[in-house]
Design a protein around this motif. Structure first.
Motif, mmCIF file in Angstrom:
data_model
loop_
_atom_site.group_PDB
_atom_site.id
_atom_site.type_symbol
_atom_site.label_atom_id
_atom_site.label_comp_id
_atom_site.label_asym_id
_atom_site.label_seq_id
_atom_site.Cartn_x
_atom_site.Cartn_y
_atom_site.Cartn_z
ATOM 1 N N GLY A 25 0.798 -1.221 0.000
ATOM 2 C CA GLY A 25 0.000 0.000 0.000
ATOM 3 C C GLY A 25 0.832 1.273 0.000
ATOM 4 N N SER A 26 1.906 1.287 0.752
ATOM 5 C CA SER A 26 2.733 2.499 0.818
ATOM 6 C C SER A 26 3.462 2.784 -0.494
ATOM 7 C CB SER A 26 3.731 2.397 1.973
ATOM 8 O OG SER A 26 4.581 1.284 1.793
ATOM 9 N N GLU A 27 3.526 1.799 -1.383
ATOM 10 C CA GLU A 27 4.178 1.981 -2.687
ATOM 11 C C GLU A 27 3.200 2.432 -3.774
ATOM 12 O OE1 GLU A 27 6.066 -1.752 -3.606
ATOM 13 O OE2 GLU A 27 6.958 -1.873 -1.607
ATOM 14 N N LEU A 28 1.918 2.523 -3.452
ATOM 15 C CA LEU A 28 0.919 2.812 -4.475
ATOM 16 C C LEU A 28 1.103 4.145 -5.202
ATOM 17 C CD1 LEU A 28 -2.426 1.324 -3.096
ATOM 18 C CD2 LEU A 28 -0.890 0.409 -4.844
ATOM 19 N N PRO A 29 1.526 5.229 -4.554
ATOM 20 C CA PRO A 29 1.726 6.464 -5.327
ATOM 21 C C PRO A 29 2.731 6.267 -6.465
ATOM 22 C CG PRO A 29 1.670 6.968 -2.994
ATOM 23 C CD PRO A 29 1.698 5.463 -3.113
ATOM 24 N N GLN A 30 3.840 5.625 -6.166
ATOM 25 C CA GLN A 30 4.844 5.365 -7.202
ATOM 26 C C GLN A 30 4.309 4.373 -8.233
ATOM 27 O OE1 GLN A 30 8.834 4.512 -5.863
ATOM 28 N NE2 GLN A 30 9.170 3.194 -7.624
ATOM 29 N N ALA A 33 1.922 6.248 -10.533
ATOM 30 C CA ALA A 33 2.688 7.157 -11.393
ATOM 31 C C ALA A 33 3.444 6.388 -12.473
ATOM 32 C CB ALA A 33 3.653 7.988 -10.550
ATOM 33 N N ASP A 34 4.080 5.286 -12.109
ATOM 34 C CA ASP A 34 4.820 4.492 -13.094
ATOM 35 C C ASP A 34 3.872 3.888 -14.128
ATOM 36 O OD1 ASP A 34 7.143 5.115 -11.729
ATOM 37 O OD2 ASP A 34 7.393 3.127 -10.842
ATOM 38 N N LYS A 107 6.665 9.417 -9.927
ATOM 39 C CA LYS A 107 7.215 8.249 -10.617
ATOM 40 C C LYS A 107 8.620 7.927 -10.121
ATOM 41 C CE LYS A 107 9.338 9.818 -14.858
ATOM 42 N NZ LYS A 107 9.385 9.689 -16.291
ATOM 43 N N SER A 108 8.974 6.652 -10.274
ATOM 44 C CA SER A 108 10.287 6.203 -9.803
ATOM 45 C C SER A 108 11.374 6.714 -10.725
ATOM 46 C CB SER A 108 10.344 4.680 -9.726
ATOM 47 O OG SER A 108 10.313 4.120 -11.022
ATOM 48 N N LYS A 109 12.542 6.864 -10.186
ATOM 49 C CA LYS A 109 13.683 7.328 -10.959
ATOM 50 C C LYS A 109 14.074 6.294 -12.016
ATOM 51 C CE LYS A 109 15.173 10.603 -7.660
ATOM 52 N NZ LYS A 109 14.002 11.414 -7.823
ATOM 53 N N GLU A 110 13.778 5.008 -11.751
ATOM 54 C CA GLU A 110 14.126 3.936 -12.674
ATOM 55 C C GLU A 110 13.373 4.039 -13.986
ATOM 56 O OE1 GLU A 110 13.214 0.513 -10.373
ATOM 57 O OE2 GLU A 110 14.763 0.957 -8.906
ATOM 58 N N THR A 111 12.186 4.653 -13.995
ATOM 59 C CA THR A 111 11.402 4.760 -15.209
ATOM 60 C C THR A 111 11.633 6.088 -15.911
ATOM 61 O OG1 THR A 111 9.454 5.641 -14.062
ATOM 62 C CG2 THR A 111 9.577 3.236 -14.360
ATOM 63 N N SER A 112 12.473 6.931 -15.349
ATOM 64 C CA SER A 112 12.716 8.254 -15.951
ATOM 65 C C SER A 112 13.518 8.135 -17.217
ATOM 66 C CB SER A 112 13.497 9.140 -14.981
ATOM 67 O OG SER A 112 12.744 9.356 -13.813
#
Length: 112
Positions: A25-30, A33-34, A107-112
């Motif tokens: 649940g705590s990862e849902l914003p990322q 966004a991803d 979004k995560s930096k990995e998908t940038s």
């Protein structure tokens, strides 16, 4: 215990669907966004975008029998993110942002 949360997706006239997680649940914003970033070409096609969002949510645990679910009702509480396809907005922690702004902020930096 768990780290529960829901992504609540809605389209006027077509109802609401809930994507539930028991452990992330705590990862849902990322996650949202991803998924929105990956599904940019489907922002106007909510059926495909919903699948993209759910796949983003379960991508590391596709074959498990527990941990994730789909429902027309809200799963156990926790983190809740609302995706409004008609307005192309995401509401999280009382803040409403356009898809574009939500992606830029989460979004995560990995998908940038």
């Amino acid at each position: 215990m768990g780290d529960r949360g829901n992504i609540v997706v809605s389209k006027q006239g077509d109802g609401t669907m809930h994507f539930y997680t028991h452990w992330s649940g705590s990862e849902l914003p990322q996650t949202v966004a991803d998924g929105l970033d990956r599904g940019r070409s489907r922002w106007d096609d909510y059926i495909y975008l919903n699948r993209i969002l759910f796949c983003e949510m379960i991508k590391d645990d596709v074959l498990s029998e527990t941990g994730f679910g789909l429902s027309i009702e809200m799963g156990d509480g926790g983190t809740e993110i609302y995706v409004d396809h008609d307005a192309q907005e995401v509401t999280y922690n009382g803040t409403c942002l356009t898809f574009e702004d939500f992606v830029a902020n989460h979004k995560s930096k990995e998908t940038s």
